[in-house]
Design a protein around this motif. Structure first.
Motif, PDB file in Angstrom:
ATOM      1  N   MET A   1       1.169  -1.193   0.063  1.00 48.08           N
ATOM      2  CA  MET A   1      -0.147   0.280   0.302  1.00 48.08           C
ATOM      3  C   MET A   1       1.054   1.310   0.396  1.00 48.08           C
ATOM      4  N   LEU A   2       0.295   1.876  -0.678  1.00 44.07           N
ATOM      5  CA  LEU A   2       1.521   3.503  -0.845  1.00 44.07           C
ATOM      6  C   LEU A   2       0.696   4.738  -0.053  1.00 44.07           C
ATOM      7  N   TYR A   3       0.717   5.485  -0.300  1.00 46.59           N
ATOM      8  CA  TYR A   3      -0.056   6.808   0.927  1.00 46.59           C
ATOM      9  C   TYR A   3       0.823   7.700   0.798  1.00 46.59           C
ATOM     10  N   ALA A   4      -0.268   9.203  -0.252  1.00 52.28           N
ATOM     11  CA  ALA A   4       0.056  10.318  -0.636  1.00 52.28           C
ATOM     12  C   ALA A   4       0.284  11.463   0.523  1.00 52.28           C
ATOM     13  N   LYS A   5       1.119  12.528   0.322  1.00 52.66           N
ATOM     14  CA  LYS A   5       1.753  13.534   0.547  1.00 52.66           C
ATOM     15  C   LYS A   5       0.759  14.445  -0.258  1.00 52.66           C
ATOM     16  N   ILE A   6       0.077  14.942   0.097  1.00 47.39           N
ATOM     17  CA  ILE A   6      -1.113  16.196  -1.355  1.00 47.39           C
ATOM     18  C   ILE A   6      -0.409  17.274  -0.724  1.00 47.39           C
ATOM     19  N   ASN A   7      -0.219  18.837  -1.374  1.00 43.83           N
ATOM     20  CA  ASN A   7      -0.117  19.750  -1.748  1.00 43.83           C
ATOM     21  C   ASN A   7      -1.423  20.860  -1.263  1.00 43.83           C
ATOM     22  N   ALA A   8      -1.906  21.683  -1.116  1.00 47.82           N
ATOM     23  CA  ALA A   8      -2.606  22.476  -0.893  1.00 47.82           C
ATOM     24  C   ALA A   8      -3.278  22.785  -1.883  1.00 47.82           C
ATOM     25  N   SER A   9      -2.492  22.789  -2.840  1.00 44.15           N
ATOM     26  CA  SER A   9      -3.627  22.561  -4.304  1.00 44.15           C
ATOM     27  C   SER A   9      -4.311  21.291  -4.747  1.00 44.15           C
ATOM     28  N   GLY A  10      -4.057  20.053  -3.545  1.00 39.08           N
ATOM     29  CA  GLY A  10      -4.499  18.609  -4.088  1.00 39.08           C
ATOM     30  C   GLY A  10      -3.742  17.547  -4.956  1.00 39.08           C
ATOM     31  N   HIS A  11      -2.264  18.402  -5.489  1.00 35.29           N
ATOM     32  CA  HIS A  11      -1.551  17.425  -6.011  1.00 35.29           C
ATOM     33  C   HIS A  11      -0.859  16.495  -4.985  1.00 35.29           C
ATOM     34  N   VAL A  12      -0.586  15.222  -5.421  1.00 29.05           N
ATOM     35  CA  VAL A  12       0.558  14.112  -5.073  1.00 29.05           C
ATOM     36  C   VAL A  12       2.261  14.935  -4.717  1.00 29.05           C
ATOM     37  N   ILE A  13       2.676  15.346  -4.282  1.00 27.21           N
ATOM     38  CA  ILE A  13       3.859  15.736  -4.200  1.00 27.21           C
ATOM     39  C   ILE A  13       5.307  14.528  -3.502  1.00 27.21           C
ATOM     40  N   ASP A  14       4.531  13.774  -2.691  1.00 27.31           N
ATOM     41  CA  ASP A  14       5.151  12.651  -2.139  1.00 27.31           C
ATOM     42  C   ASP A  14       4.553  11.325  -1.894  1.00 27.31           C
ATOM     43  N   VAL A  15       5.288  10.694  -2.013  1.00 27.52           N
ATOM     44  CA  VAL A  15       4.982   8.941  -1.659  1.00 27.52           C
ATOM     45  C   VAL A  15       5.437   8.115  -0.363  1.00 27.52           C
ATOM     46  N   ALA A  16       4.491   7.290   0.082  1.00 24.87           N
ATOM     47  CA  ALA A  16       5.214   6.554   1.633  1.00 24.87           C
ATOM     48  C   ALA A  16       4.826   5.335   1.656  1.00 24.87           C
ATOM     49  N   PRO A  17       4.856   4.515   2.128  1.00 25.84           N
ATOM     50  CA  PRO A  17       5.025   3.003   2.471  1.00 25.84           C
ATOM     51  C   PRO A  17       4.116   2.752   4.037  1.00 25.84           C
ATOM     52  N   TYR A  18       3.072   3.633   4.397  1.00 29.37           N
ATOM     53  CA  TYR A  18       2.907   4.015   5.628  1.00 29.37           C
ATOM     54  C   TYR A  18       1.922   5.011   5.324  1.00 29.37           C
ATOM     55  N   GLN A  19       0.689   5.111   6.688  1.00 28.48           N
ATOM     56  CA  GLN A  19       0.004   6.130   6.590  1.00 28.48           C
ATOM     57  C   GLN A  19       0.462   6.931   8.126  1.00 28.48           C
ATOM     58  N   ASP A  20       0.141   8.152   7.906  1.00 27.60           N
ATOM     59  CA  ASP A  20       0.749   9.283   9.548  1.00 27.60           C
ATOM     60  C   ASP A  20      -0.376  10.019   8.577  1.00 27.60           C
ATOM     61  N   ASP A  21       0.149  11.274   9.518  1.00 25.97           N
ATOM     62  CA  ASP A  21      -0.578  12.230   9.219  1.00 25.97           C
ATOM     63  C   ASP A  21      -0.507  13.621   7.833  1.00 25.97           C
ATOM     64  N   GLU A  22       0.553  13.302   8.020  1.00 28.19           N
ATOM     65  CA  GLU A  22       1.334  14.044   6.771  1.00 28.19           C
ATOM     66  C   GLU A  22       1.159  13.190   5.256  1.00 28.19           C
ATOM     67  N   LEU A  50      10.107  -0.897   1.158  1.00 29.57           N
ATOM     68  CA  LEU A  50       8.994  -0.932   0.674  1.00 29.57           C
ATOM     69  C   LEU A  50       8.207  -2.715   0.396  1.00 29.57           C
ATOM     70  N   LEU A  51       9.478  -3.096  -0.027  1.00 29.61           N
ATOM     71  CA  LEU A  51       8.744  -4.913   0.201  1.00 29.61           C
ATOM     72  C   LEU A  51       8.841  -4.744   2.323  1.00 29.61           C
ATOM     73  N   THR A  52      10.230  -4.966   2.708  1.00 31.47           N
ATOM     74  CA  THR A  52       9.491  -4.925   3.937  1.00 31.47           C
ATOM     75  C   THR A  52       8.266  -4.247   4.580  1.00 31.47           C
ATOM     76  N   SER A  53       7.543  -3.146   4.483  1.00 34.89           N
ATOM     77  CA  SER A  53       6.786  -2.910   4.624  1.00 34.89           C
ATOM     78  C   SER A  53       5.455  -4.012   4.320  1.00 34.89           C
ATOM     79  N   ASP A  57       2.351  -5.847   6.769  1.00 35.74           N
ATOM     80  CA  ASP A  57       1.024  -5.355   6.354  1.00 35.74           C
ATOM     81  C   ASP A  57       0.658  -6.754   5.888  1.00 35.74           C
ATOM     82  N   MET A  58       1.470  -7.600   5.160  1.00 39.94           N
ATOM     83  CA  MET A  58       0.956  -9.142   4.734  1.00 39.94           C
ATOM     84  C   MET A  58       0.250 -10.415   5.499  1.00 39.94           C
ATOM     85  N   MET A  59       1.051 -10.027   6.623  1.00 40.97           N
ATOM     86  CA  MET A  59       1.421 -10.316   8.116  1.00 40.97           C
ATOM     87  C   MET A  59       0.139 -10.881   8.601  1.00 40.97           C
ATOM     88  N   ARG A  60      -0.092  -9.037   8.970  1.00 41.00           N
ATOM     89  CA  ARG A  60      -1.338  -8.736   9.905  1.00 41.00           C
ATOM     90  C   ARG A  60      -2.426  -9.195   9.224  1.00 41.00           C
TER      91      ARG A  60
END
Length: 116
Positions: A1-22, A50-53, A57-60
């Motif tokens: 799973m990938l989670y995006a960091k979105i800027n004020a314009s609503g565009h994806v500016i970065d991605v990460a394999p985890y979910q948090d506030d950003e 990414l593979l480890t993350s 997740d898959m183990m859970r």
């Protein structure tokens, strides 16, 4: 799973394999903007992260699936290989410690579970 960091314009500016506030919006790696960001970010080390993350997740997911199948009595926990039983019980115990959950590993024994 990938989670995006979105800027004020609503565009994806970065991605990460985890979910948090950003990084809070689930995105597809096939999205062209996400794919471009991934191509720029991925090297051998970050792809391993990414593979480890993903493996964690898959183990859970598998643990939850086994719990569901045993709850519905479609399989018995004791039908699993002993090594799998030990690993699942160990992970459940450690998760219980981290979450402050005082559930027993075996659970309540009901009258219809009696051995005799």
């Amino acid at each position: 799973m990938l989670y995006a960091k979105i800027n004020a314009s609503g565009h994806v500016i970065d991605v990460a394999p985890y979910q948090d506030d950003e990084y809070n919006q689930l995105v597809s790696p096939h999205d062209p903007f996400v794919a471009d960001i991934l191509a720029a970010k991925l090297d051998q080390e970050s792809s391993q992260e990414l593979l480890t993350s993903s493996d964690q997740d898959m183990m859970r997911v598998l643990e939850d699936l086994i719990d569901l199948l045993t709850e519905k009595r479609l399989i018995q926990f004791t039908e699993l290989p002993m090594a799998a039983q030990k690993k699942l019980l160990s992970r459940k115990f450690v998760r219980g410690i981290h979450s402050g959950n005082n559930e027993t590993l075996i659970g309540e024994i009901r009258d219809d579970d009696a051995l005799i």
